[in-house]
Design a protein around this motif. Structure first.
Motif, mmCIF file in Angstrom:
data_model
loop_
_atom_site.group_PDB
_atom_site.id
_atom_site.type_symbol
_atom_site.label_atom_id
_atom_site.label_comp_id
_atom_site.label_asym_id
_atom_site.label_seq_id
_atom_site.Cartn_x
_atom_site.Cartn_y
_atom_site.Cartn_z
ATOM 1 N N UNK A 52 -8.482 -0.785 3.400
ATOM 2 C CA UNK A 52 -9.259 -1.710 4.236
ATOM 3 C C UNK A 52 -9.781 -2.876 3.402
ATOM 4 N N UNK A 53 -10.297 -2.584 2.213
ATOM 5 C CA UNK A 53 -10.802 -3.643 1.344
ATOM 6 C C UNK A 53 -9.700 -4.621 0.965
ATOM 7 N N UNK A 54 -8.512 -4.099 0.643
ATOM 8 C CA UNK A 54 -7.396 -4.975 0.293
ATOM 9 C C UNK A 54 -6.948 -5.791 1.492
ATOM 10 N N UNK A 55 -6.919 -5.160 2.676
ATOM 11 C CA UNK A 55 -6.489 -5.867 3.875
ATOM 12 C C UNK A 55 -7.432 -7.017 4.204
ATOM 13 N N UNK A 56 -8.728 -6.793 4.046
ATOM 14 C CA UNK A 56 -9.705 -7.828 4.371
ATOM 15 C C UNK A 56 -9.626 -8.979 3.372
ATOM 16 N N UNK A 57 -9.347 -8.675 2.104
ATOM 17 C CA UNK A 57 -9.333 -9.720 1.075
ATOM 18 C C UNK A 57 -8.025 -10.492 1.025
ATOM 19 N N UNK A 58 -6.909 -9.792 1.227
ATOM 20 C CA UNK A 58 -5.606 -10.441 1.121
ATOM 21 C C UNK A 58 -5.394 -11.397 2.299
ATOM 22 N N UNK A 59 -4.858 -12.559 1.996
ATOM 23 C CA UNK A 59 -4.569 -13.538 3.031
ATOM 24 C C UNK A 59 -5.639 -14.598 3.214
ATOM 25 N N UNK A 60 -6.778 -14.438 2.566
ATOM 26 C CA UNK A 60 -7.846 -15.430 2.643
ATOM 27 C C UNK A 60 -7.865 -16.206 1.332
#
Length: 221
Positions: A52-60
């Motif tokens: 979840x942490x990686x998903x929220x950070x990646x792409x921004x």
């Protein structure tokens, strides 16, 4: 009499296989124990949180863990990047988690019913029934809300299951092979009808949203 090279090689391979089987049996016993099962679940939860942490950070652009923690701590004054993380990526990450859990539960139920480790919800016509009633609803009630469309999909899935179960009944009880064959037949029929409706009324693009799914419009609301 000394052993030949082939015999020594076979003996070594057999010893490796025995050791591998012993390790697998020991691991299976450990994972079934209370301590092993609890530790295994804890590891899975930690992996999920990290994902979840990686998903929220990646792409921004410029996003990192510090900005995410600052946004979660001080929600009243988030930065622009933090607002994107909080209002767009976070609800999508949670939606992915709940969707994955629902799919895993559905797969486990299907595998338990059919006693097939490769079974899924499409085996008994559930997906096809939902798609069929969604296509009918899109034709006759085009202005219906998304929540009502989801309810229509649920009704279609339940209707397909009832048909499959009725056809799969044999001598007062359900026969496994007959149930699977009935599910395949009903699924093929309803899928063909859904595709025919989408082609006749030009709904292929809009109905693909329901069959493929998307996370683009998910928010906290």
């Amino acid at each position: 009499m000394p052993l030949s090279i082939t015999q020594m090689w076979n003996k070594e391979n057999m010893e490796k296989e025995r050791n591998s089987v012993k390790i697998k049996v020991a691991f299976a016993r450990w994972i079934r124990s209370k301590t092993g099962y609890s530790l295994f679940l804890l590891i899975l939860v930690l992996i999920l949180l990290m994902s979840i942490l990686l998903f929220v950070n990646i792409g921004v652009a410029g996003g990192n863990l510090n900005i995410q923690l600052h946004t979660l701590t001080y929600k009243g004054n988030p930065s622009e990047i933090g607002r994107v993380m909080l209002e767009m990526h976070m609800p999508r990450a949670l939606a992915v988690c709940f969707t994955g859990a629902a799919l895993a539960l559905a797969g486990a139920v299907m595998q338990g019913i059919t006693r097939n480790p490769l079974a899924d919800s499409g085996l008994l016509g559930i997906n096809a029934g939902a798609s069929f009633l969604v296509s009918l609803t899109a034709v006759f009630l085009p202005s219906i809300s998304a929540l009502s469309m989801m309810f229509a999909a649920f009704i279609g899935a339940a209707f397909a299951v009832l048909i499959v179960y009725g056809l799969g009944m044999g001598k007062g009880k359900s026969d496994l092979i007959q149930l699977i064959l009935a599910g395949s037949a009903v699924s093929t029929l309803l899928t063909a009808l859904s595709q025919g409706i989408s082609l006749v009324f030009g709904l292929s693009k809009s109905l693909s949203f329901w069959t493929a799914g998307s996370l683009s419009g998910i928010t906290w609301q």
